[in-house]
Design an enzyme around this catalytic site. Sequence first.
Site, mmCIF file in Angstrom:
data_model
loop_
_atom_site.group_PDB
_atom_site.id
_atom_site.type_symbol
_atom_site.label_atom_id
_atom_site.label_comp_id
_atom_site.label_asym_id
_atom_site.label_seq_id
_atom_site.Cartn_x
_atom_site.Cartn_y
_atom_site.Cartn_z
ATOM 1 N N GLY A 95 6.828 3.002 58.886
ATOM 2 C CA GLY A 95 6.032 1.777 58.801
ATOM 3 C C GLY A 95 6.797 0.614 59.391
ATOM 4 O O GLY A 95 7.974 0.729 59.755
ATOM 5 N N GLY A 119 7.240 -3.844 59.053
ATOM 6 C CA GLY A 119 6.934 -5.088 58.360
ATOM 7 C C GLY A 119 7.324 -6.276 59.209
ATOM 8 O O GLY A 119 7.627 -6.159 60.397
ATOM 9 N N PHE A 167 9.985 -8.072 59.152
ATOM 10 C CA PHE A 167 11.384 -8.208 59.548
ATOM 11 C C PHE A 167 12.003 -6.914 60.041
ATOM 12 O O PHE A 167 13.182 -6.882 60.346
ATOM 13 C CB PHE A 167 12.215 -8.755 58.384
ATOM 14 C CG PHE A 167 12.008 -10.224 58.167
ATOM 15 C CD1 PHE A 167 12.714 -11.153 58.898
ATOM 16 C CD2 PHE A 167 11.080 -10.679 57.255
ATOM 17 C CE1 PHE A 167 12.523 -12.510 58.711
ATOM 18 C CE2 PHE A 167 10.873 -12.032 57.058
ATOM 19 C CZ PHE A 167 11.598 -12.946 57.788
ATOM 20 N N LYS A 210 15.692 1.057 56.943
ATOM 21 C CA LYS A 210 15.021 -0.150 57.411
ATOM 22 C C LYS A 210 15.891 -0.798 58.481
ATOM 23 O O LYS A 210 17.002 -1.230 58.216
ATOM 24 C CB LYS A 210 14.786 -1.128 56.255
ATOM 25 C CG LYS A 210 14.006 -2.373 56.654
ATOM 26 C CD LYS A 210 13.734 -3.249 55.434
ATOM 27 C CE LYS A 210 12.917 -4.472 55.787
ATOM 28 N NZ LYS A 210 12.664 -5.335 54.599
ATOM 29 N N ASP A 222 8.288 -11.981 46.244
ATOM 30 C CA ASP A 222 7.348 -11.392 47.203
ATOM 31 C C ASP A 222 6.738 -10.108 46.644
ATOM 32 O O ASP A 222 6.615 -9.107 47.355
ATOM 33 C CB ASP A 222 8.045 -11.124 48.535
ATOM 34 C CG ASP A 222 7.054 -10.910 49.678
ATOM 35 O OD1 ASP A 222 5.909 -11.405 49.573
ATOM 36 O OD2 ASP A 222 7.411 -10.239 50.662
#
Length: 659
Positions: A342, A344, A346, A363, A461
């Site tokens: 996936g 996002g 950032f 990530k 968040d």
Amino acid sequence: MGSSNAMLLISIRIYLLLVLTPLISGQFGFRNTWCGDESYTPNSTYQSNLNTVLTALSSDTQITYGFYNFTAGQAPNKVSSLVTCRGDVPLATCRVCVNNSAQQLPQACPGRMVAFGYSEYCTMFVSNNFTYGTVQDSPQFELANPGPSVSDVSAFNRSLQGLLNNLINQAASGGAERKYAAGQTNITGNGGKLYGLVQCTPDLDRRSCVECVREVLLPNFTGPSMRSAAPSCYVQYDVSPFFGNVPNVATPPPLTTSPSASAVNRRRKSSNASTIMIPIPIVGLAVFIIGATIWVLLKRRKSRKSRMRFSQEEIESLKSLQFSFGMIKQATEDFKEDNKLGQGGFGTVYKGTLSNGDKIAVKRLLRSSGSEGDVQFKNEILILAKLHHRNLVKLLGFCLHEEEMLLIYEVVANGSLDKFLFDPIQREHLLWETRSKIISGTARGLLYLHEESRLRIIHRDLKAGNVLLDTEFNPKIADFGMARLFNIDQTQTMTSRIAGTYGYMPPEYVLYGQVSVKSDVYSFGVLVLEIISGQRISSFVHEEDPEDLLSFAWRNWMAGTAWNIVDATLSDGFSTEILRCTHIGLLCVQDKPEDRPTMSSVGIMLSSHTLALPVPSPPAYYVESNNARSNEPLQGSISSGRSIGGSVNAVSITELHPR
């Protein structure tokens, strides 16, 4: 930034070719080589893969910690490498050693599938059959250097054993980029000193490193000087100092010229003056441009390093979490597109497999994220490294390598909640029992952050995309890049930088920058109403009159038609529990922070079905609908004919059957 790196790479290569190559040629030859018995066919797939690995080793400028583990191809033609520079070797010297070794190894072992070379500053091992993370103890080289005899062998061995025991523990405790230790001790009863060095490849865990050094490379040494090398570890000791004084080939030594050579140079200068005068301005200009380019780019990198600077205490606490960039490239197959999980705001998340078989999620922060991305990266490491809770995603480690910023997490099998909740087909599999478990688990995770961890942490968040689901749909809160740390007795703070996702942020934060635990409570309330309705807060529009999910839920709650809020796929067999959760969600999204409950109160409300709940006040941003219309259910919801009233005064709801 990619073009800047390319310019830097070209500049460095030109510099090395023009200035350094004549100075370093022939200084890094193998002291020993070992060639396996198995051969490959010339021009075969195996040779092509071997050439790919050797080329990558000789040209790599990304790795800065002296450990390379490149792989090419698939079995049975897979070629893997283990290359390690000695821990005290400067980066430029290391790269020269690796480059020379990559050129020499196929010449030393022509046509052989397995080869091992040992030089003064690095070792290189290539094979078609070994596994990263396991001890590669064969072949071995043992070299005894001549030196003075040892008068008291027993005392010498006691000193040696004490020194090496200490160094083994230090090296084995190293991080994911380097497992290296060097030191000295006094020789018992001798007055002299003994110097030692221990190193393991950083793909080994602590136990494997100790095993490699102790059981493989440490026989009963009795000589004054010895070095022993295997692909996975290296040991050296000597009565004379030998580490820490390695020349850095990036700084050329002063040139010395003999008288005869000077005369030759003078004669050449005289006869070739016309030819020399022409290139001098060109060379000068080229050196100036190269130097300026390197200075500007290094200044940029220094700027990033200053923003990313960790305190000494932080560095010590994070050592065990560091992964090498090469290890992550290997695990993700060089961030292969097929491994993307996936993306996002950032960065992109990739799945990967470590050499020991463990699954990871990586990530990779965007290089264009700038200082904001740097802050998020550091924030996430420092926060998650201190947190351990079943409802928080587990940070396994990180990698900070030049422009690369990587965060390594446990794999959470079912991905994020939003992929199920807002998909019309997947949502049908989220029965109320599952949704209730997600709500309760998320509440427990927030409670831990707010009141049970060593520091009070505000997530800032919380949303469906940041709640991950394991194989049994237990929730794990993720993405702490925007989180704020509070002292345990601190209740709120102000911020000039608003960060988060619109729709989930309370008004006091959006308008005034006020951050408190009630900010997360508000986000949790939005999430609860999304879970109950199956609708996004950000995309909900009712007919032609824009109305957000909170206003719609409040209006139906007040009208006694609260079931209109509920997802049509949910059974009314759990109506009392569903409506109670709707009530709790509305309490969490109230306009004034002081009216919202704490997460500890939310936990009690969720676990008790007889506790009386207070009447909620209107939610934040509530605007009365312009249309005087009936209270229709959400599109696709159960019809209002099935509606179960939710009275404004229903402050106490009792469920008679056991949970």
